[in-house]
Design a protein around this motif. Structure first.
Motif, PDB file in Angstrom:
ATOM      1  N   ILE A 213       0.503  -8.650   5.591  1.00 11.06           N
ATOM      2  CA  ILE A 213       1.497  -7.930   4.780  1.00 11.06           C
ATOM      3  C   ILE A 213       1.286  -6.437   4.978  1.00 11.06           C
ATOM      4  O   ILE A 213       0.167  -5.929   4.856  1.00 11.06           O
ATOM      5  CB  ILE A 213       1.367  -8.278   3.289  1.00 11.06           C
ATOM      6  CG1 ILE A 213       1.459  -9.799   3.081  1.00 11.06           C
ATOM      7  CG2 ILE A 213       2.448  -7.571   2.477  1.00 11.06           C
ATOM      8  CD1 ILE A 213       1.218 -10.233   1.648  1.00 11.06           C
ATOM      9  N   GLY A 214       2.347  -5.724   5.259  1.00  9.93           N
ATOM     10  CA  GLY A 214       2.272  -4.285   5.458  1.00  9.93           C
ATOM     11  C   GLY A 214       2.371  -3.508   4.154  1.00  9.93           C
ATOM     12  O   GLY A 214       2.746  -4.064   3.107  1.00  9.93           O
ATOM     13  N   LEU A 215       2.047  -2.243   4.202  1.00 10.83           N
ATOM     14  CA  LEU A 215       2.065  -1.401   3.006  1.00 10.83           C
ATOM     15  C   LEU A 215       3.443  -1.368   2.355  1.00 10.83           C
ATOM     16  O   LEU A 215       3.572  -1.521   1.132  1.00 10.83           O
ATOM     17  CB  LEU A 215       1.621   0.019   3.372  1.00 10.83           C
ATOM     18  CG  LEU A 215       1.716   1.067   2.257  1.00 10.83           C
ATOM     19  CD1 LEU A 215       0.878   0.677   1.056  1.00 10.83           C
ATOM     20  CD2 LEU A 215       1.299   2.440   2.788  1.00 10.83           C
ATOM     21  N   THR A 216       4.487  -1.187   3.150  1.00 11.98           N
ATOM     22  CA  THR A 216       5.842  -1.094   2.605  1.00 11.98           C
ATOM     23  C   THR A 216       6.231  -2.372   1.874  1.00 11.98           C
ATOM     24  O   THR A 216       6.839  -2.325   0.799  1.00 11.98           O
ATOM     25  CB  THR A 216       6.855  -0.812   3.729  1.00 11.98           C
ATOM     26  OG1 THR A 216       6.522   0.428   4.360  1.00 11.98           O
ATOM     27  CG2 THR A 216       8.266  -0.717   3.172  1.00 11.98           C
ATOM     28  N   GLU A 217       5.865  -3.515   2.457  1.00 16.20           N
ATOM     29  CA  GLU A 217       6.202  -4.783   1.815  1.00 16.20           C
ATOM     30  C   GLU A 217       5.410  -4.959   0.526  1.00 16.20           C
ATOM     31  O   GLU A 217       5.935  -5.465  -0.474  1.00 16.20           O
ATOM     32  CB  GLU A 217       5.938  -5.957   2.753  1.00 16.20           C
ATOM     33  CG  GLU A 217       6.404  -7.291   2.178  1.00 16.20           C
ATOM     34  CD  GLU A 217       6.250  -8.446   3.139  1.00 16.20           C
ATOM     35  OE1 GLU A 217       6.630  -9.571   2.771  1.00 16.20           O
ATOM     36  OE2 GLU A 217       5.731  -8.231   4.258  1.00 16.20           O
TER      37      GLU A 217
END
Length: 261
Positions: free
Chosen positions: A21-25
Protein backbone atom coordinates in the motif's frame (compact mmCIF):
# COMPACT_ATOMS: atom_id res chain seq x y z
CA UNK A 1 -7.69 6.73 18.90
CA UNK A 2 -4.34 7.34 20.54
CA UNK A 3 -1.14 7.83 18.57
CA UNK A 4 0.02 4.23 18.97
CA UNK A 5 -3.39 2.88 18.00
CA UNK A 6 -3.51 5.10 14.92
CA UNK A 7 -0.13 3.78 13.82
CA UNK A 8 -0.92 0.12 14.47
CA UNK A 9 -4.31 0.50 12.82
CA UNK A 10 -2.50 0.95 9.50
CA UNK A 11 -1.36 -2.68 9.64
CA UNK A 12 -4.95 -3.92 9.44
CA UNK A 13 -5.30 -2.69 5.87
CA UNK A 14 -2.90 -5.28 4.52
CA UNK A 15 -4.42 -8.43 3.00
CA UNK A 16 -3.56 -11.12 0.49
CA UNK A 17 -5.23 -9.01 -2.18
CA UNK A 18 -3.46 -5.89 -0.92
CA UNK A 19 0.11 -6.87 0.11
CA UNK A 20 1.54 -3.42 -0.65
CA UNK A 21 0.00 0.00 0.00
CA UNK A 22 1.39 3.39 -0.97
CA UNK A 23 1.32 6.57 1.08
CA UNK A 24 -1.41 8.21 -1.01
CA UNK A 25 -3.68 5.18 -0.68
CA UNK A 26 -3.11 5.05 3.08
CA UNK A 27 -4.13 8.71 3.36
CA UNK A 28 -7.35 7.91 1.50
CA UNK A 29 -8.05 4.78 3.56
CA UNK A 30 -7.68 6.41 6.97
CA UNK A 31 -8.80 9.93 6.04
CA UNK A 32 -5.96 11.62 7.92
CA UNK A 33 -3.49 14.28 6.85
CA UNK A 34 -0.55 13.12 4.78
CA UNK A 35 2.18 14.30 7.17
CA UNK A 36 0.69 12.37 10.11
CA UNK A 37 0.23 9.18 8.10
CA UNK A 38 3.79 9.43 6.78
CA UNK A 39 5.14 9.84 10.32
CA UNK A 40 3.26 6.76 11.51
CA UNK A 41 4.48 4.72 8.54
CA UNK A 42 8.05 5.82 9.17
CA UNK A 43 7.87 4.81 12.83
CA UNK A 44 6.42 1.41 11.94
CA UNK A 45 9.18 0.91 9.39
CA UNK A 46 11.93 1.93 11.83
CA UNK A 47 10.64 -0.72 14.25
CA UNK A 48 10.49 -3.47 11.64
CA UNK A 49 6.72 -3.71 11.33
CA UNK A 50 6.84 -2.36 7.78
CA UNK A 51 9.34 -2.20 4.94
CA UNK A 52 9.31 -0.39 1.61
CA UNK A 53 9.44 -1.83 -1.86
CA UNK A 54 12.65 -0.24 -3.20
CA UNK A 55 11.10 0.17 -6.65
CA UNK A 56 7.51 1.29 -6.01
CA UNK A 57 8.13 2.85 -2.56
CA UNK A 58 4.91 1.15 -1.41
CA UNK A 59 4.82 -0.28 2.10
CA UNK A 60 4.52 -3.96 3.02
CA UNK A 61 4.66 -5.96 6.24
CA UNK A 62 8.14 -6.18 7.73
CA UNK A 63 10.30 -8.79 9.48
CA UNK A 64 9.11 -7.91 12.99
CA UNK A 65 5.72 -9.40 12.11
CA UNK A 66 7.35 -12.74 11.26
CA UNK A 67 9.35 -12.80 14.48
CA UNK A 68 6.39 -11.98 16.72
CA UNK A 69 4.17 -14.48 14.92
CA UNK A 70 6.77 -17.18 15.57
CA UNK A 71 7.07 -16.22 19.23
CA UNK A 72 3.30 -16.27 19.68
CA UNK A 73 2.87 -19.73 18.16
CA UNK A 74 5.89 -21.15 20.00
CA UNK A 75 4.85 -19.89 23.43
CA UNK A 76 1.05 -20.02 23.11
CA UNK A 77 0.40 -22.51 20.30
CA UNK A 78 -2.94 -22.18 18.60
CA UNK A 79 -2.81 -23.24 14.97
CA UNK A 80 -0.79 -26.39 15.61
CA UNK A 81 -3.04 -27.38 18.52
CA UNK A 82 -6.40 -26.63 16.92
CA UNK A 83 -5.74 -27.67 13.32
CA UNK A 84 -6.50 -31.39 13.93
CA UNK A 85 -9.86 -30.51 15.50
CA UNK A 86 -10.76 -28.02 12.77
CA UNK A 87 -9.86 -30.53 10.05
CA UNK A 88 -11.90 -33.22 11.82
CA UNK A 89 -14.99 -30.99 11.97
CA UNK A 90 -14.59 -29.93 8.33
CA UNK A 91 -14.30 -33.51 7.11
CA UNK A 92 -17.24 -34.57 9.27
CA UNK A 93 -19.63 -32.08 7.65
CA UNK A 94 -17.82 -31.74 4.33
CA UNK A 95 -17.65 -27.94 4.56
CA UNK A 96 -15.13 -25.17 5.27
CA UNK A 97 -14.49 -24.70 8.99
CA UNK A 98 -12.60 -21.83 10.57
CA UNK A 99 -11.59 -20.43 13.96
CA UNK A 100 -11.38 -16.70 14.65
CA UNK A 101 -10.23 -14.82 17.75
CA UNK A 102 -11.66 -11.69 19.31
CA UNK A 103 -9.51 -8.62 18.63
CA UNK A 104 -11.05 -5.55 20.23
CA UNK A 105 -14.49 -5.34 18.62
CA UNK A 106 -13.73 -7.41 15.50
CA UNK A 107 -12.62 -10.97 14.79
CA UNK A 108 -9.20 -11.97 13.49
CA UNK A 109 -9.18 -15.31 11.60
CA UNK A 110 -6.65 -17.80 13.00
CA UNK A 111 -6.97 -20.88 10.78
CA UNK A 112 -9.33 -22.63 8.40
CA UNK A 113 -9.66 -25.89 6.52
CA UNK A 114 -11.78 -26.89 3.52
CA UNK A 115 -12.02 -30.63 2.77
CA UNK A 116 -12.77 -29.74 -0.88
CA UNK A 117 -15.59 -32.27 -0.94
CA UNK A 118 -17.70 -30.30 -3.41
CA UNK A 119 -17.12 -28.63 -6.73
CA UNK A 120 -18.23 -25.27 -5.33
CA UNK A 121 -16.38 -23.92 -2.29
CA UNK A 122 -16.51 -20.86 -0.08
CA UNK A 123 -13.65 -18.43 -0.63
CA UNK A 124 -12.06 -17.69 2.75
CA UNK A 125 -9.26 -15.19 3.39
CA UNK A 126 -7.47 -15.53 6.75
CA UNK A 127 -6.21 -11.96 6.40
CA UNK A 128 -9.73 -10.49 6.31
CA UNK A 129 -11.06 -8.87 9.50
CA UNK A 130 -14.55 -10.17 10.35
CA UNK A 131 -17.23 -7.81 11.75
CA UNK A 132 -19.16 -8.97 14.79
CA UNK A 133 -22.64 -7.99 13.60
CA UNK A 134 -22.51 -9.52 10.10
CA UNK A 135 -20.99 -12.98 10.57
CA UNK A 136 -22.08 -16.08 12.45
CA UNK A 137 -18.71 -16.10 14.23
CA UNK A 138 -19.22 -12.49 15.23
CA UNK A 139 -22.76 -13.06 16.50
CA UNK A 140 -21.60 -16.08 18.51
CA UNK A 141 -18.91 -13.97 20.16
CA UNK A 142 -21.01 -10.85 20.62
CA UNK A 143 -23.75 -12.79 22.41
CA UNK A 144 -21.33 -13.72 25.21
CA UNK A 145 -18.89 -10.80 25.10
CA UNK A 146 -18.37 -8.22 27.83
CA UNK A 147 -20.80 -5.32 27.82
CA UNK A 148 -18.14 -2.86 26.65
CA UNK A 149 -17.66 -4.86 23.44
CA UNK A 150 -21.41 -4.88 22.79
CA UNK A 151 -21.64 -1.14 23.43
CA UNK A 152 -18.75 -0.49 21.06
CA UNK A 153 -20.54 -2.33 18.25
CA UNK A 154 -23.98 -0.84 18.91
CA UNK A 155 -22.86 2.78 19.23
CA UNK A 156 -21.77 3.05 15.59
CA UNK A 157 -23.65 2.45 12.33
CA UNK A 158 -23.91 -1.24 11.44
CA UNK A 159 -22.34 -1.59 8.00
CA UNK A 160 -24.44 -3.42 5.41
CA UNK A 161 -22.41 -6.09 3.57
CA UNK A 162 -25.22 -8.06 1.91
CA UNK A 163 -29.01 -8.14 1.75
CA UNK A 164 -29.28 -10.15 4.96
CA UNK A 165 -26.98 -7.99 7.10
CA UNK A 166 -28.41 -6.84 10.43
CA UNK A 167 -28.38 -3.04 10.41
CA UNK A 168 -30.47 -2.02 13.44
CA UNK A 169 -29.58 -2.28 17.13
CA UNK A 170 -32.99 -3.70 18.08
CA UNK A 171 -32.74 -6.52 15.54
CA UNK A 172 -29.20 -7.29 16.65
CA UNK A 173 -30.22 -7.49 20.32
CA UNK A 174 -33.07 -9.87 19.42
CA UNK A 175 -30.73 -12.14 17.46
CA UNK A 176 -28.19 -12.16 20.30
CA UNK A 177 -30.88 -13.25 22.76
CA UNK A 178 -31.58 -16.26 20.54
CA UNK A 179 -27.86 -17.09 20.28
CA UNK A 180 -27.57 -17.07 24.07
CA UNK A 181 -30.51 -19.45 24.28
CA UNK A 182 -29.26 -21.97 21.73
CA UNK A 183 -25.48 -21.56 22.00
CA UNK A 184 -25.04 -21.24 18.24
CA UNK A 185 -25.45 -18.41 15.74
CA UNK A 186 -26.74 -18.63 12.19
CA UNK A 187 -26.41 -16.23 9.25
CA UNK A 188 -28.07 -16.35 5.88
CA UNK A 189 -26.16 -14.27 3.34
CA UNK A 190 -25.37 -11.49 5.82
CA UNK A 191 -21.67 -11.01 4.97
CA UNK A 192 -21.46 -12.61 1.54
CA UNK A 193 -24.47 -12.71 -0.77
CA UNK A 194 -23.80 -16.36 -1.68
CA UNK A 195 -22.71 -17.81 1.68
CA UNK A 196 -24.51 -19.10 4.76
CA UNK A 197 -22.81 -20.11 7.98
CA UNK A 198 -23.25 -21.12 11.59
CA UNK A 199 -20.93 -20.34 14.47
CA UNK A 200 -20.37 -21.23 18.11
CA UNK A 201 -18.44 -19.31 20.79
CA UNK A 202 -15.10 -20.40 22.22
CA UNK A 203 -14.15 -19.64 25.80
CA UNK A 204 -10.97 -19.08 27.74
CA UNK A 205 -10.18 -19.31 31.44
CA UNK A 206 -13.12 -18.37 33.62
CA UNK A 207 -15.66 -18.73 30.81
CA UNK A 208 -14.60 -15.52 29.04
CA UNK A 209 -15.41 -15.61 25.34
CA UNK A 210 -12.23 -15.47 23.22
CA UNK A 211 -13.39 -16.34 19.72
CA UNK A 212 -15.59 -18.61 17.64
CA UNK A 213 -15.62 -21.68 15.44
CA UNK A 214 -17.74 -21.44 12.31
CA UNK A 215 -18.78 -23.59 9.37
CA UNK A 216 -19.53 -21.85 6.08
CA UNK A 217 -21.09 -23.19 2.91
CA UNK A 218 -22.60 -21.91 -0.34
CA UNK A 219 -26.24 -20.91 0.12
CA UNK A 220 -27.35 -23.52 -2.43
CA UNK A 221 -26.30 -26.30 -0.01
CA UNK A 222 -27.91 -24.76 3.07
CA UNK A 223 -30.77 -27.21 3.65
CA UNK A 224 -32.59 -27.89 6.94
CA UNK A 225 -30.87 -31.27 7.16
CA UNK A 226 -27.45 -29.70 6.60
CA UNK A 227 -28.12 -27.03 9.22
CA UNK A 228 -28.96 -29.66 11.84
CA UNK A 229 -25.79 -31.60 11.00
CA UNK A 230 -23.68 -28.45 11.29
CA UNK A 231 -25.24 -27.42 14.61
CA UNK A 232 -24.38 -30.79 16.10
CA UNK A 233 -20.80 -30.61 14.83
CA UNK A 234 -20.38 -27.06 16.14
CA UNK A 235 -21.59 -27.89 19.63
CA UNK A 236 -19.12 -30.74 19.82
CA UNK A 237 -16.38 -28.56 18.33
CA UNK A 238 -17.07 -25.71 20.74
CA UNK A 239 -16.57 -28.02 23.73
CA UNK A 240 -13.47 -29.71 22.29
CA UNK A 241 -11.73 -26.49 21.25
CA UNK A 242 -12.57 -24.64 24.47
CA UNK A 243 -11.07 -27.49 26.51
CA UNK A 244 -8.04 -27.65 24.21
CA UNK A 245 -7.48 -23.93 24.82
CA UNK A 246 -7.52 -24.55 28.56
CA UNK A 247 -10.78 -22.65 28.84
CA UNK A 248 -14.04 -23.20 30.67
CA UNK A 249 -17.62 -23.19 29.42
CA UNK A 250 -19.78 -20.63 31.26
CA UNK A 251 -21.18 -22.42 34.33
CA UNK A 252 -24.76 -21.46 33.51
CA UNK A 253 -24.50 -23.19 30.11
CA UNK A 254 -21.89 -25.92 30.63
CA UNK A 255 -24.19 -28.86 31.46
CA UNK A 256 -26.64 -28.13 28.63
CA UNK A 257 -23.96 -27.59 25.97
CA UNK A 258 -21.87 -30.61 26.98
CA UNK A 259 -24.90 -32.90 26.96
CA UNK A 260 -25.91 -31.53 23.54
CA UNK A 261 -22.40 -32.23 22.26
Amino acid sequence: MGTITKALDLLNFFAKQKPEIGLTEFVRLVNRDKATVHRHLTELMENGFLEQNPVTRAYRLGPAILRLSGVREATHPLRSVLRPIVEDIARQVGELTHVSLLQGDVLSPALHFDPMTHGTQVAFDESEILPLHATSSGLAVLAFADEDVTRSVLKRPLTKYADGTITTADELRSVLDEVRRTGTASQDRTFDSEVCSQGAPLFGVGGKVVGAVSIALPAVRDTDEKRAEIREALRDGMVRITHQLGGDLPPEHADKWQSAA
